[in-house]
Design a protein around this motif. Structure first.
Motif, short mmCIF file in Angstrom:
data_model
loop_
_atom_site.label_atom_id
_atom_site.label_comp_id
_atom_site.label_asym_id
_atom_site.label_seq_id
_atom_site.Cartn_x
_atom_site.Cartn_y
_atom_site.Cartn_z
N ILE A 188 7.92 -0.92 13.79
CA ILE A 188 7.02 -0.66 12.65
C ILE A 188 7.66 0.34 11.69
N PHE A 225 8.48 -0.41 7.86
CA PHE A 225 7.88 0.42 6.82
C PHE A 225 8.96 1.03 5.93
N VAL A 235 10.30 -1.56 3.56
CA VAL A 235 9.37 -1.81 2.45
C VAL A 235 9.44 -0.66 1.45
N LEU A 236 9.49 0.58 1.93
CA LEU A 236 9.61 1.73 1.01
C LEU A 236 10.86 1.61 0.15
N ALA A 246 -1.95 -0.34 -1.49
CA ALA A 246 -1.80 -0.16 -0.04
C ALA A 246 -2.93 0.70 0.53
N CYS A 274 13.67 7.89 4.73
CA CYS A 274 14.09 6.51 4.43
C CYS A 274 15.30 6.51 3.50
#
Length: 196
Positions: free
Chosen positions: A9, A13, A16-17, A46, A100
């Protein structure tokens, strides 16, 4: 098995960021100056969708209210929020997007992470002074929600269903995400800034 799921996950995530531009300080700066708000619209969408699913799921018995956690309200939270916002604006990263961005190879994100860790260490070292100052004392009853949620241990400030309120606020966020234009200032985006 849970750690593996958390890793999957987290990677998804983070991907996607990165895909929506949240790991690029230029995109963040464009959002905060209202020149490029596609990212803001994505965040609103979101949050709105998540609120609708969570509170709707609670009403249908699909989501266990026992998993809901509410942080206590105190003046230090508001001060910390202002500091986080200022740091986000100055660096172009928030804690999640900074990690990220570091994973994508951005060296400036490594300095951001180091600064965040130093700030956390400074807070830990000075915690007794903050505690003695009263800034960490609960206000507004401490752990409260806007509306009461059946089955939760948190009091609601208003005599309204927290689930209904959560769904309504979620719908408002989704609506705002669709209604907002991509640029609130009317200025054209500089050519040197990469597109989202």
């Amino acid at each position: 098995m849970e750690i593996l799921l958390a890793i999957v996950i987290g990677v998804a995530f983070g991907a996607v960021l990165d895909r929506i531009g949240a790991t690029n300080p230029n995109v963040i700066s464009g959002m905060l100056t209202l020149r490029r708000i596609k990212l803001m619209k994505t965040i609103l969408l979101a949050i709105g969708t998540g609120s609708i699913l969570m509170f709707g799921g609670q009403m249908l018995g699909l989501v266990d209210v026992g998993h809901m956690s509410v942080k206590a309200a105190y003046f230090g939270v508001f001060i910390g929020g202002l500091m986080l916002g200022a740091g986000w604006a100055a660096s172009g990263f928030c804690p999640g997007t900074g990690v990220c961005a570091a994973a994508t190879g951005r060296r400036d994100a490594l300095f951001f992470i180091a600064g965040g860790l130093l700030g956390a260490a400074a807070y830990m070292a000075t915690y007794p002074a903050w505690k003695a100052s009263g800034l960490l004392n609960d206000i507004a009853g401490g752990k409260v929600t806007l509306g009461s949620v059946p089955g939760s241990s948190y009091d609601g400030i208003f005599a309204v269903s927290g689930d209904i309120l959560g769904i309504v606020l979620g719908l408002v966020f989704v609506l705002v995400a669709f209604v907002l234009p991509d640029n609130l200032t009317g200025q054209k985006r500089p050519a040197e800034v990469p597109a989202e």
